[in-house]
Design a protein around this motif. Structure first.
Motif, short mmCIF file in Angstrom:
data_model
loop_
_atom_site.label_atom_id
_atom_site.label_comp_id
_atom_site.label_asym_id
_atom_site.label_seq_id
_atom_site.Cartn_x
_atom_site.Cartn_y
_atom_site.Cartn_z
N LYS A 1 -34.65 5.34 7.47
CA LYS A 1 -33.83 5.07 6.22
C LYS A 1 -33.60 6.10 5.54
CE LYS A 1 -35.60 0.67 4.83
NZ LYS A 1 -36.56 -0.03 3.76
N PRO B 1 -26.32 -7.11 -5.53
CA PRO B 1 -27.69 -7.86 -6.13
C PRO B 1 -28.64 -6.69 -6.10
CG PRO B 1 -27.12 -8.12 -3.78
CD PRO B 1 -25.78 -7.43 -4.45
N LEU B 2 -28.69 -5.39 -5.70
CA LEU B 2 -29.61 -4.70 -5.62
C LEU B 2 -29.77 -3.80 -7.12
CD1 LEU B 2 -30.11 -3.06 -2.36
CD2 LEU B 2 -30.98 -5.30 -3.24
N ILE C 1 -40.80 -13.41 1.56
CA ILE C 1 -41.31 -11.94 1.87
C ILE C 1 -41.35 -12.08 3.47
CG2 ILE C 1 -43.13 -10.28 1.94
CD1 ILE C 1 -41.79 -10.16 -0.64
N GLN D 1 -36.84 -11.05 2.52
CA GLN D 1 -36.15 -11.14 1.70
C GLN D 1 -36.87 -10.67 0.36
OE1 GLN D 1 -35.19 -15.45 1.03
NE2 GLN D 1 -35.21 -15.32 -1.15
N LEU E 1 -37.59 -9.89 -3.47
CA LEU E 1 -37.82 -10.95 -4.78
C LEU E 1 -36.97 -10.13 -5.60
CD1 LEU E 1 -41.60 -11.57 -4.29
CD2 LEU E 1 -39.74 -12.82 -3.39
N MET E 2 -35.90 -11.11 -6.36
CA MET E 2 -35.18 -10.78 -7.37
C MET E 2 -35.88 -10.40 -8.56
SD MET E 2 -32.28 -9.87 -5.92
CE MET E 2 -32.22 -9.67 -4.29
N GLY F 1 -39.48 -4.53 -8.57
CA GLY F 1 -39.13 -3.45 -7.81
C GLY F 1 -38.16 -2.67 -8.54
N HIS F 2 -38.22 -1.13 -8.44
CA HIS F 2 -37.32 -0.47 -9.22
C HIS F 2 -37.27 1.08 -8.66
CE1 HIS F 2 -35.08 1.88 -12.41
NE2 HIS F 2 -34.64 0.67 -12.44
N ARG F 3 -36.46 1.81 -8.71
CA ARG F 3 -36.44 3.10 -7.95
C ARG F 3 -37.21 4.10 -8.81
NH1 ARG F 3 -33.14 6.18 -4.61
NH2 ARG F 3 -33.51 4.40 -3.23
N LEU G 1 -46.46 -9.10 -4.12
CA LEU G 1 -45.92 -7.59 -3.65
C LEU G 1 -47.01 -6.60 -3.37
CD1 LEU G 1 -42.63 -7.71 -5.91
CD2 LEU G 1 -42.64 -7.76 -3.58
N GLN H 1 -46.94 -4.77 -0.14
CA GLN H 1 -46.76 -3.25 -0.36
C GLN H 1 -47.96 -2.48 -1.13
OE1 GLN H 1 -44.25 -1.75 1.12
NE2 GLN H 1 -42.74 -3.34 1.53
N ASN I 1 -39.05 -6.05 -13.04
CA ASN I 1 -37.81 -5.11 -13.54
C ASN I 1 -37.07 -5.90 -14.90
OD1 ASN I 1 -35.43 -6.47 -12.52
ND2 ASN I 1 -36.17 -5.34 -10.71
N VAL I 2 -36.03 -5.54 -15.26
CA VAL I 2 -35.23 -5.79 -16.46
C VAL I 2 -34.54 -7.24 -16.13
CG1 VAL I 2 -33.25 -4.59 -15.89
CG2 VAL I 2 -33.34 -5.29 -18.18
N GLU I 3 -34.08 -7.31 -14.67
CA GLU I 3 -33.53 -8.62 -14.43
C GLU I 3 -34.23 -10.05 -14.64
OE1 GLU I 3 -30.55 -7.42 -14.68
OE2 GLU I 3 -29.82 -6.89 -13.01
N PHE J 1 -23.81 -8.22 -18.51
CA PHE J 1 -24.76 -6.92 -18.18
C PHE J 1 -23.60 -5.77 -18.49
CE2 PHE J 1 -27.97 -4.82 -15.14
CZ PHE J 1 -27.88 -3.72 -15.79
N1 ACO Z 1 -39.02 -7.70 -2.98
C1 ACO Z 1 -39.57 -7.46 -1.68
N2 ACO Z 1 -39.76 -6.15 -1.34
C2 ACO Z 1 -39.43 -5.09 -2.03
C3 ACO Z 1 -38.71 -5.42 -3.34
C4 ACO Z 1 -38.71 -6.51 -3.78
N3 ACO Z 1 -38.01 -6.87 -4.95
N4 ACO Z 1 -38.40 -4.09 -3.98
C5 ACO Z 1 -38.95 -3.30 -2.97
N5 ACO Z 1 -39.49 -3.89 -1.83
C6 ACO Z 1 -39.75 -3.09 -0.87
C7 ACO Z 1 -38.76 -2.42 0.05
O1 ACO Z 1 -38.04 -3.13 1.16
C8 ACO Z 1 -39.61 -1.29 0.80
O2 ACO Z 1 -40.22 -1.71 1.76
P1 ACO Z 1 -40.09 -1.05 3.15
O3 ACO Z 1 -40.40 0.36 2.96
O4 ACO Z 1 -40.91 -1.83 4.06
O5 ACO Z 1 -38.57 -1.34 3.68
C9 ACO Z 1 -40.56 -1.08 -0.53
O6 ACO Z 1 -40.87 -2.23 -1.19
C10 ACO Z 1 -40.46 0.39 -1.35
O7 ACO Z 1 -39.11 0.05 -1.83
P2 ACO Z 1 -38.80 1.00 -3.20
O8 ACO Z 1 -38.47 2.42 -2.35
O9 ACO Z 1 -39.44 1.02 -4.11
O10 ACO Z 1 -37.14 0.41 -3.33
P3 ACO Z 1 -35.81 1.06 -3.55
O11 ACO Z 1 -35.93 2.09 -4.70
O12 ACO Z 1 -35.17 1.63 -2.33
O13 ACO Z 1 -35.11 -0.26 -4.19
C11 ACO Z 1 -34.60 -1.80 -5.72
C12 ACO Z 1 -35.30 -0.49 -5.80
C13 ACO Z 1 -33.37 -1.90 -5.19
C14 ACO Z 1 -34.34 -2.14 -7.31
C15 ACO Z 1 -35.51 -2.81 -5.09
O14 ACO Z 1 -36.81 -2.84 -5.64
C16 ACO Z 1 -35.05 -4.19 -5.10
O15 ACO Z 1 -34.14 -4.28 -4.16
N6 ACO Z 1 -35.33 -5.41 -5.99
C17 ACO Z 1 -34.91 -6.65 -5.82
C18 ACO Z 1 -33.47 -6.74 -6.53
C19 ACO Z 1 -33.31 -6.50 -8.01
O16 ACO Z 1 -34.38 -6.82 -8.76
N7 ACO Z 1 -32.39 -5.58 -8.34
C20 ACO Z 1 -32.50 -5.18 -9.94
C21 ACO Z 1 -32.84 -3.95 -10.20
S1 ACO Z 1 -32.87 -3.57 -11.79
C22 ACO Z 1 -31.40 -2.84 -12.19
O17 ACO Z 1 -30.65 -2.42 -11.28
C23 ACO Z 1 -30.82 -3.18 -13.42
#
Ligand code: ACO
Length: 361
Positions: free
Chosen positions: A2, A207-208, A237, A241, A243-244, A247-249, A289, A293, A301-303, A324
């Protein structure tokens, strides 16, 4: 393998906001987000704070309010051209066209025109989709009050306006998120603020990033009952999929904006909303989660609570990303102006890993 997604890379120095992912802290120009919201900061107040030192009216909320009111009236004049183009497009797709109609140069500064256009266009296109005529802006009102009035055709209650202001302030700026980075890259080429804000909107749509809150409600609907929470989450999971709303970077702990928005959502609709069910889903999702993980803490997260605030304000879920964008546009403009004042063209490199042509003999 990745891609790293620029994880950990510092792309700019900024005076605008600080996201502390370890402590779960968001500071906007020297103020804790939770204090800004607790003290009743309005959208115009936070825009003035963010624009201070970058725009002529920055630092003065009354002047910002006046400028945004004028900008809403200007945007009203564009609706006869915009709405016929809406067709079956979704709200953000129409907003893309609408922002694209703004000229680069005009007597009214571009940051006011861009931020003022979004609520007018969003309210009008939602009414248009429902077969209703647009409602003309009232430039004497604040953005939150006028947006709800233009959307509904009647004034919103003071508590609803306060809730929308709290939401818009909460999302106004958030460090170097994907849409802000996009806006700064565009600004760095001197393409102008309108192009940069339009680019920010396009990045927000996914959506991310800003496209998650509608799907959060779809998830709550789909789960439906307490008994179905765990089976639904585990199966989602297992299917790979995400979960919306989780998670957050940057955050390694709970997103502080979720804590700010949860009480805002709980206060709306006289408490007659689905906060209690959402809390159950939230706890279960965090547990699932953590199970899947164990090495990466994934929290709310905020959403997640954005979805509940906007639903309690009776906004259609298809419009959540557009709303937003209204809030985040204040931050995009501040970053664009900061980039224009202080930046250099943003031009990173890539590492070529493809084949090379055969060496000439
Ligand atoms: N549901 C399931 N698995 C998840 C989630 C989640 N919400 N978030 C992260 N993971 C998994 C990833 O797939 C990854 O697994 P892998 O290593 O087996 O592929 C692992 O957890 C680690 O991921 P991160 O490095 O923490 O995630 P990344 O920084 O790449 O992405 C993101 C961050 C895009 C926000 C992610 O957590 C996500 O997709 N969340 C769901 C969508 C969402 O809520 N978006 C709104 C974000 S807030 C905003 O932007 C305003």
């Amino acid at each position: 393998m990745k891609a790293a997604g620029l994880d950990g890379v510092v792309a700019a120095e900024t005076v605008l906001s600080m996201v502390d992912g370890e402590a779960g802290r968001l500071v906007i120009r020297g103020h804790e987000l939770r204090d800004l919201v607790a003290s009743g900061t309005t959208f115009e107040d936070v825009a003035a704070l963010l624009w201070d030192g970058f725009a002529a009216e920055g630092g003065n909320p009354a002047v910002v309010r006046h400028g945004l009111g004028s900008a809403r009236s200007r945007a009203w004049a564009l609706l006869p051209q915009l709405l016929p183009a809406a067709g079956t497009l979704g709200p953000v797709e129409v907003l893309r066209i609408g922002l694209g109609m703004l000229p680069d140069d005009d007597a009214l500064p571009a940051h006011l025109r861009a931020v003022g256009a979004l609520p007018v266009m969003t309210a009008a296109l939602l009414r248009h989709a429902a077969g209703k005529a647009p409602v003309e802006p009232d430039p004497s009102l604040g953005t939150a009050a006028d947006f709800l009035r233009m959307l509904r055709g009647v004034p919103a209650s003071a508590s609803e306006v306060a809730a929308l202001d709290a939401y818009l302030v909460t999302v106004a700026d958030h460090g170097m998120n994907a849409s802000t980075f996009t806006a700064r890259v565009i600004a760095s080429t001197q393409a102008g603020l309108v192009s940069a804000v339009l680019g920010g909107l396009c990045a927000l749509k996914g959506p991310l990033h800003g496209g998650a809150p509608g799907p959060v409600l779809d998830m709550l609907d789909d789960i439906g009952s307490e008994a179905n929470i765990m089976p639904w989450l585990r199966s989602a999971i297992d299917r790979g999929q995400r979960l919306m709303g989780f998670g957050h970077r940057i955050y390694r702990v709970r997103d502080p904006r979720a804590d700010v928005l949860k009480p805002v959502a709980a206060r709306l609709a006289g408490g007659r909303n689905r906060i209690a069910f959402a809390e159950q889903v939230e706890q279960a999702a965090i547990a699932v989660l953590a199970e899947r993980q164990p090495n990466r803490r994934l929290d709310t997260n905020v959403e997640f609570y954005t979805a509940l605030v906007l639903e309690a304000l009776q906004l259609p879920r298809a419009a959540f990303t557009a709303v937003f964008a209204i809030g985040r546009s204040a931050g995009w403009c501040a970053h664009v102006m900061e980039q224009e004042q202080t930046g250099r063209i943003i031009r990173p490199q890539s590492r070529y890993v493809g084949p090379l042509p055969a060496e000439a003999a």
